[in-house]
Design a protein around this motif. Structure first.
Motif, mmCIF file in Angstrom:
data_model
loop_
_atom_site.group_PDB
_atom_site.id
_atom_site.type_symbol
_atom_site.label_atom_id
_atom_site.label_comp_id
_atom_site.label_asym_id
_atom_site.label_seq_id
_atom_site.Cartn_x
_atom_site.Cartn_y
_atom_site.Cartn_z
ATOM 1 N N ALA A 135 0.860 -1.124 -0.050
ATOM 2 C CA ALA A 135 0.212 -0.029 0.118
ATOM 3 C C ALA A 135 1.020 1.229 0.072
ATOM 4 O O ALA A 135 0.613 2.117 -0.667
ATOM 5 C CB ALA A 135 -0.810 -0.075 1.062
ATOM 6 N N GLY A 172 2.410 1.376 -3.431
ATOM 7 C CA GLY A 172 1.570 2.302 -4.390
ATOM 8 C C GLY A 172 1.327 3.574 -4.198
ATOM 9 O O GLY A 172 1.010 4.346 -5.071
ATOM 10 N N ARG A 173 1.093 4.073 -2.852
ATOM 11 C CA ARG A 173 0.695 5.534 -2.817
ATOM 12 C C ARG A 173 2.020 6.233 -3.004
ATOM 13 O O ARG A 173 1.662 7.443 -3.702
ATOM 14 C CB ARG A 173 0.485 5.673 -1.120
ATOM 15 C CG ARG A 173 0.089 7.130 -0.896
ATOM 16 C CD ARG A 173 -0.275 7.173 0.445
ATOM 17 N NE ARG A 173 -1.225 6.286 1.279
ATOM 18 C CZ ARG A 173 -0.755 5.370 1.814
ATOM 19 N NH1 ARG A 173 0.447 5.175 2.181
ATOM 20 N NH2 ARG A 173 -1.787 4.258 2.124
ATOM 21 N N ARG A 215 2.169 6.403 -7.053
ATOM 22 C CA ARG A 215 1.172 7.461 -7.616
ATOM 23 C C ARG A 215 1.779 8.855 -7.322
ATOM 24 O O ARG A 215 1.162 9.738 -8.091
ATOM 25 C CB ARG A 215 -0.100 7.187 -7.102
ATOM 26 C CG ARG A 215 -0.770 5.857 -7.194
ATOM 27 C CD ARG A 215 -2.214 5.631 -6.904
ATOM 28 N NE ARG A 215 -2.549 6.044 -5.475
ATOM 29 C CZ ARG A 215 -2.518 4.924 -4.542
ATOM 30 N NH1 ARG A 215 -2.221 3.942 -5.041
ATOM 31 N NH2 ARG A 215 -2.848 5.121 -3.187
ATOM 32 N N PRO A 253 -3.961 -4.530 -7.233
ATOM 33 C CA PRO A 253 -5.031 -3.777 -6.142
ATOM 34 C C PRO A 253 -4.180 -2.587 -5.520
ATOM 35 O O PRO A 253 -2.992 -2.540 -5.391
ATOM 36 C CB PRO A 253 -5.299 -4.927 -5.217
ATOM 37 C CG PRO A 253 -5.037 -6.073 -5.856
ATOM 38 C CD PRO A 253 -4.163 -6.034 -7.032
ATOM 39 N N GLY A 254 -4.918 -1.245 -5.639
ATOM 40 C CA GLY A 254 -4.435 -0.125 -5.202
ATOM 41 C C GLY A 254 -3.267 0.877 -5.735
ATOM 42 O O GLY A 254 -2.817 1.626 -5.317
ATOM 43 N N GLN A 291 -6.932 3.895 -10.239
ATOM 44 C CA GLN A 291 -8.270 4.103 -10.098
ATOM 45 C C GLN A 291 -9.063 4.110 -11.479
ATOM 46 O O GLN A 291 -10.310 4.350 -11.549
ATOM 47 C CB GLN A 291 -8.753 5.326 -9.297
ATOM 48 C CG GLN A 291 -8.336 5.234 -8.041
ATOM 49 C CD GLN A 291 -8.761 6.537 -7.362
ATOM 50 O OE1 GLN A 291 -9.065 7.566 -7.762
ATOM 51 N NE2 GLN A 291 -8.682 6.717 -5.738
#
Length: 258
Positions: A13, A16-17, A20, A78-79, A82
Motif C-alpha cells: 500500500a 503504491g501510494r 502514484r 490492487p491499489g 483508479q
C-alpha cells in the motif's frame, strides 16, 4: 542475478501510494508524456480486437491513446490505479488464452516479483502474430544507478532493473521476434534533470546537453507461429509409389514369374 538487481521495497500500500505521488510530480509527468509520444508511433500498427496494458503506469489511459484495436483494456494490481478496467494479479491474468492482439507492459516487469512468469502469462493470452511491447529502464544508465542505490527503488516500489539483453533472451526463448527497438530518456533522474517544462521530444532524442547513454528502452516483439510442414519421404522410399498405388518390388515380380 546477472543483469538484474533486486531492491528493498516497502509495503504494497505504501509503495503504491508513493508511486502514484511520483506519477503526479514533475518528473513522473514528464516521463509519461515522453513515453506516450513514443507509443503513439509504436502502437500505430497494432490492429485487431483487443489491446491489453498489463500494469498501471500514470494516472490515465494516455499510453494506449494511439492503439487501433477495437478495445483497449488496462489491468492493474490492487491499489495501484483508479482508472483500471480490471483489478487483478498480473502474473495470473483473468484473461482467456489466445485472445489479445497486443500487450503493453510499461515498466511492469521491473515491479513484478517474478518477471519471467509475467512474460509467460503475456505469451499465453496473445494470439499468434500478436505484438508485445515492453518498456524498461537500462541498468547501467543514470536511471539504473539511482534505482540501484535507492532504498525503496526509483521510481518508488521498483524491485529490479532488467537489461534489454535479458528481456530479449526471454522473448527469444518463447519464440518471439524482436522487430523494433528504441532507446530514450536522455535526462538525469537527479535534481532538475527531468522537469515538467521539458518537451517530450527532448527526452526521446540525445542532445548536445546530454551526451550520456539513454535511461530507458522500448522493445517491440511479435509472437511467431510455426506451422507443421509435412516431411517429404526420401527418394528411395518414394520410388515405390506411383499414382497413389504401391509399385511391386522386384523380388515379388520374380516370384510370380516362376
Amino acid at each position: 542475478m546477472g543483469a538484474t538487481h533486486a531492491f528493498q521495497t516497502s509495503g504494497g500500500a505504501d509503495a503504491g501510494r508513493a508511486l502514484r505521488q511520483w506519477w503526479h510530480g514533475p518528473a513522473g509527468r514528464a516521463l509519461i508524456a515522453a513515453e506516450t509520444l513514443m507509443l503513439n508511433e509504436a502502437l500505430d500498427d497494432a490492429f485487431g480486437w483487443e489491446c491489453l496494458q498489463i500494469g498501471a503506469w500514470g494516472s490515465g489511459r494516455e499510453l494506449l491513446s494511439a492503439c487501433r484495436t477495437r478495445h483497449r483494456t488496462i489491468l492493474s494490481a490492487p491499489g495501484m490505479s483508479q482508472n483500471a478496467d480490471i483489478i487483478g494479479r498480473p502474473a495470473q491474468l483473468p484473461v482467456t488464452g489466445d485472445s489479445i492482439d497486443a500487450v503493453l507492459m510499461p515498466h511492469t516487469l521491473e515491479f513484478a516479483a517474478d518477471p519471467y512468469a509475467l512474460v509467460r502469462e503475456a505469451d499465453r493470452v496473445l494470439v499468434g502474430e500478436g505484438q508485445l511491447l515492453v518498456l524498461g529502464f537500462r541498468p547501467f544508465s543514470l536511471w539504473g544507478q539511482r534505482a540501484r542505490f535507492s532504498r525503496d527503488g526509483f521510481p518508488p516500489g521498483l524491485r529490479r532493473v532488467l537489461s534489454e539483453r535479458r528481456v530479449r533472451e526471454w522473448l527469444k526463448l518463447l519464440g518471439y521476434e524482436v522487430f523494433a527497438a528504441r532507446r530514450y530518456l536522455y535526462r538525469s533522474p537527479w535534481g532538475g534533470g527531468l522537469a515538467e517544462g521539458d518537451s517530450a521530444g527532448r527526452l526521446l532524442r540525445r542532445g548536445l546537453t546530454y551526451p550520456l547513454p539513454a535511461g530507458a528502452y522500448l522493445l517491440k516483439a511479435r509472437k511467431q507461429v510455426y506451422t507443421l510442414t509435412p516431411i517429404r519421404p526420401r527418394m528411395r522410399e518414394r520410388s515405390g509409389v506411383l499414382g497413389g498405388f504401391v509399385k511391386p518390388a522386384s523380388h515379388t515380380r520374380a516370384h510370380r514369374g516362376r
